[in-house]
Design a protein around this motif. Structure first.
Motif, PDB file in Angstrom:
ATOM      1  N   ALA A 126      53.498  76.555  29.160  1.00 44.94           N
ATOM      2  CA  ALA A 126      52.107  76.885  29.482  1.00 44.94           C
ATOM      3  C   ALA A 126      51.850  76.493  30.930  1.00 44.94           C
ATOM      4  O   ALA A 126      52.225  75.402  31.358  1.00 44.94           O
ATOM      5  N   ILE A 127      51.219  77.371  31.686  1.00 44.18           N
ATOM      6  CA  ILE A 127      50.834  77.065  33.059  1.00 44.18           C
ATOM      7  C   ILE A 127      49.495  76.340  32.994  1.00 44.18           C
ATOM      8  O   ILE A 127      48.450  76.944  32.693  1.00 44.18           O
ATOM      9  N   ILE A 128      49.527  75.020  33.224  1.00 40.19           N
ATOM     10  CA  ILE A 128      48.314  74.217  33.112  1.00 40.19           C
ATOM     11  C   ILE A 128      47.935  73.688  34.489  1.00 40.19           C
ATOM     12  O   ILE A 128      48.790  73.443  35.341  1.00 40.19           O
ATOM     13  N   THR A 129      46.624  73.515  34.693  1.00 41.74           N
ATOM     14  CA  THR A 129      46.135  73.107  36.009  1.00 41.74           C
ATOM     15  C   THR A 129      45.051  72.042  35.886  1.00 41.74           C
ATOM     16  O   THR A 129      44.381  71.915  34.851  1.00 41.74           O
ATOM     17  N   HIS A 130      44.870  71.293  36.973  1.00 47.61           N
ATOM     18  CA  HIS A 130      43.782  70.320  37.063  1.00 47.61           C
ATOM     19  C   HIS A 130      42.466  71.071  37.292  1.00 47.61           C
ATOM     20  O   HIS A 130      42.447  72.071  38.021  1.00 47.61           O
ATOM     21  N   PRO A 131      41.373  70.621  36.683  1.00 42.73           N
ATOM     22  CA  PRO A 131      40.090  71.322  36.836  1.00 42.73           C
ATOM     23  C   PRO A 131      39.611  71.466  38.278  1.00 42.73           C
ATOM     24  O   PRO A 131      38.792  72.345  38.575  1.00 42.73           O
ATOM     25  N   SER A 132      40.109  70.631  39.174  1.00 41.93           N
ATOM     26  CA  SER A 132      39.671  70.721  40.572  1.00 41.93           C
ATOM     27  C   SER A 132      40.215  71.953  41.285  1.00 41.93           C
ATOM     28  O   SER A 132      39.678  72.354  42.324  1.00 41.93           O
ATOM     29  N   LEU A 133      41.282  72.557  40.750  1.00 44.27           N
ATOM     30  CA  LEU A 133      41.817  73.760  41.375  1.00 44.27           C
ATOM     31  C   LEU A 133      40.811  74.888  41.168  1.00 44.27           C
ATOM     32  O   LEU A 133      40.453  75.206  40.035  1.00 44.27           O
ATOM     33  N   PRO A 134      40.348  75.523  42.235  1.00 39.74           N
ATOM     34  CA  PRO A 134      39.231  76.483  42.122  1.00 39.74           C
ATOM     35  C   PRO A 134      39.652  77.860  41.612  1.00 39.74           C
ATOM     36  O   PRO A 134      39.475  78.883  42.280  1.00 39.74           O
ATOM     37  N   VAL A 135      40.213  77.898  40.426  1.00 46.20           N
ATOM     38  CA  VAL A 135      40.603  79.168  39.799  1.00 46.20           C
ATOM     39  C   VAL A 135      40.222  79.115  38.323  1.00 46.20           C
ATOM     40  O   VAL A 135      40.277  78.055  37.698  1.00 46.20           O
ATOM     41  N   GLU A 199      48.464  69.680  41.157  1.00 48.30           N
ATOM     42  CA  GLU A 199      47.451  70.556  40.548  1.00 48.30           C
ATOM     43  C   GLU A 199      47.959  71.456  39.443  1.00 48.30           C
ATOM     44  O   GLU A 199      47.172  72.069  38.728  1.00 48.30           O
ATOM     45  N   LEU A 200      49.290  71.528  39.261  1.00 53.03           N
ATOM     46  CA  LEU A 200      49.822  72.513  38.317  1.00 53.03           C
ATOM     47  C   LEU A 200      51.117  71.997  37.695  1.00 53.03           C
ATOM     48  O   LEU A 200      51.865  71.258  38.328  1.00 53.03           O
ATOM     49  N   LEU A 201      51.347  72.432  36.469  1.00 54.44           N
ATOM     50  CA  LEU A 201      52.580  72.072  35.755  1.00 54.44           C
ATOM     51  C   LEU A 201      52.910  73.170  34.756  1.00 54.44           C
ATOM     52  O   LEU A 201      52.022  73.667  34.053  1.00 54.44           O
ATOM     53  N   ALA A 202      54.173  73.556  34.699  1.00 60.20           N
ATOM     54  CA  ALA A 202      54.651  74.409  33.606  1.00 60.20           C
ATOM     55  C   ALA A 202      55.096  73.473  32.491  1.00 60.20           C
ATOM     56  O   ALA A 202      56.204  72.941  32.520  1.00 60.20           O
ATOM     57  N   SER A 203      54.223  73.256  31.545  1.00 60.19           N
ATOM     58  CA  SER A 203      54.454  72.252  30.501  1.00 60.19           C
ATOM     59  C   SER A 203      54.872  72.908  29.200  1.00 60.19           C
ATOM     60  O   SER A 203      54.514  74.059  28.920  1.00 60.19           O
TER      61      SER A 203
END
Length: 322
Positions: A126-135, A199-203
């Protein structure tokens, strides 16, 4: 009559000599499954589940032995060099597909020294991101990355890991640049994303789900070829616009090359039965994990395709490990 008796007596040793030797039933003694990772992870848990089922069916102990270290090289080598008699098996993983391209020298050749027995499961990421990334979605992620080359940093659990290669493949297909930040293990990698350090991880879904359900991280896409039941509204990377992309980890059982075909077939059938028990199916699918049933040839086909896909990413990214 006496002559006939002497003739029969003389022929008996010849008959015994030319008779086909009796084939011993397999297994006659304990079987060992080597897990090339430390206890506690999904590879270890799956190996122990399979071992318990095989023990019950075979009437012989099927033991799990953990031999971690060296990106699964130590445990894999132990099986690759073991006698091809069905008594030493490997709980193989994606490392079997990637290590040949990542390392210039290995103490074995996975294609030549191991034979596929049964593919147990596949794990999309899953491509997961931190909420601060503006997408807000995957399309916005790619657009943002194109406007801001190397501004997004992504974590991985180490060089050459699934979490590294999955994003490397994504950046290659999408023609974007991100900054790779490798960590030593999943815990520090996910912690870095939770804190906003990256900001991102393929988890893997198993590790990410608690944080996604708690709203601490966002999920933009899954890396397999179809959506997963636990995240039905989340598109695949392909659906989100990156054609011909997939990144799937796997677990399966392999044996030393040359293991007799009847033993391989028996193990394949019994492992398939074990992984298709209703409680096992429920346990895995609720975590977004796909179970697989197929013969050894189907596993070999999967391995060949999986290995080729990872090798393309590794070579294009000029990634190598010592």
């Amino acid at each position: 009559m006496r002559k006939l008796f002497k003739l029969c007596a003389a022929l008996i040793p010849v008959a015994v000599l030319h008779a086909a030797p009796a084939r011993a039933a397999y297994p006659e003694r304990p079987v060992k499954i080597i897990v090339p990772f430390a206890p506690g992870g999904i590879a270890d848990g799956t190996a122990r589940l399979i071992a318990a089922e095989l023990s019950a069916r075979f009437g012989q102990p099927v033991l799990v032995e953990n031999r971690p270290g060296g990106a699964a090289i130590i445990g894999t080598q132990a099986v690759a060099k073991a006698p091809a008699d069905g008594y030493t098996l490997l709980m193989g993983s994606t490392n079997v597909s990637t290590n040949g391209a990542l390392y210039k020298k290995l103490p074995y050749d996975a294609e030549k020294d191991l034979t596929p027995v049964a593919l147990a499961l596949t794990l999309p990421g899953a491509i997961i991101t931190h909420p601060s990334l503006p997408v807000k979605n995957f399309g916005e992620l790619i657009a943002y990355a194109r406007r801001n080359p190397e501004k997004i940093s992504y974590a991985s659990v180490g060089l050459g890991s699934f979490s590294h290669l999955a994003v490397e493949g994504l950046t290659q297909r999408a023609a974007v640049k991100m900054v790779h930040v490798p960590y030593k293990g999943y815990a520090p990698a996910i912690t870095s994303v939770l804190s906003g350090e990256t900001e991102l991880l393929a988890s893997d879904l198993q590790g990410a789900l608690p944080y996604l359900q708690a709203g601490k991280l966002n999920v933009l896409a899954v890396t397999g070829t179809r959506r997963v039941s636990v995240l039905p509204d989340v598109p695949t990377v392909q659906e989100a616009g990156i054609k011909d992309y997939q990144a799937v980890a796997w677990l399966g059982v392999l044996a030393p090359a040359g293991t007799p075909a009847p033993i391989v077939s028996l193990l394949n059938a019994e492992i398939n039965k074990a992984m298709q028990k209703p409680n096992v199916v429920h346990r895995y699918t609720e975590q977004g994990i796909d179970l697989f049933t197929g013969d050894p040839n189907a596993f070999k086909k999967f391995l060949d395709e999986n290995r080729a896909a990872w090798e393309r990413i590794i070579k294009a990214g000029n990634i190598s490990l010592e």
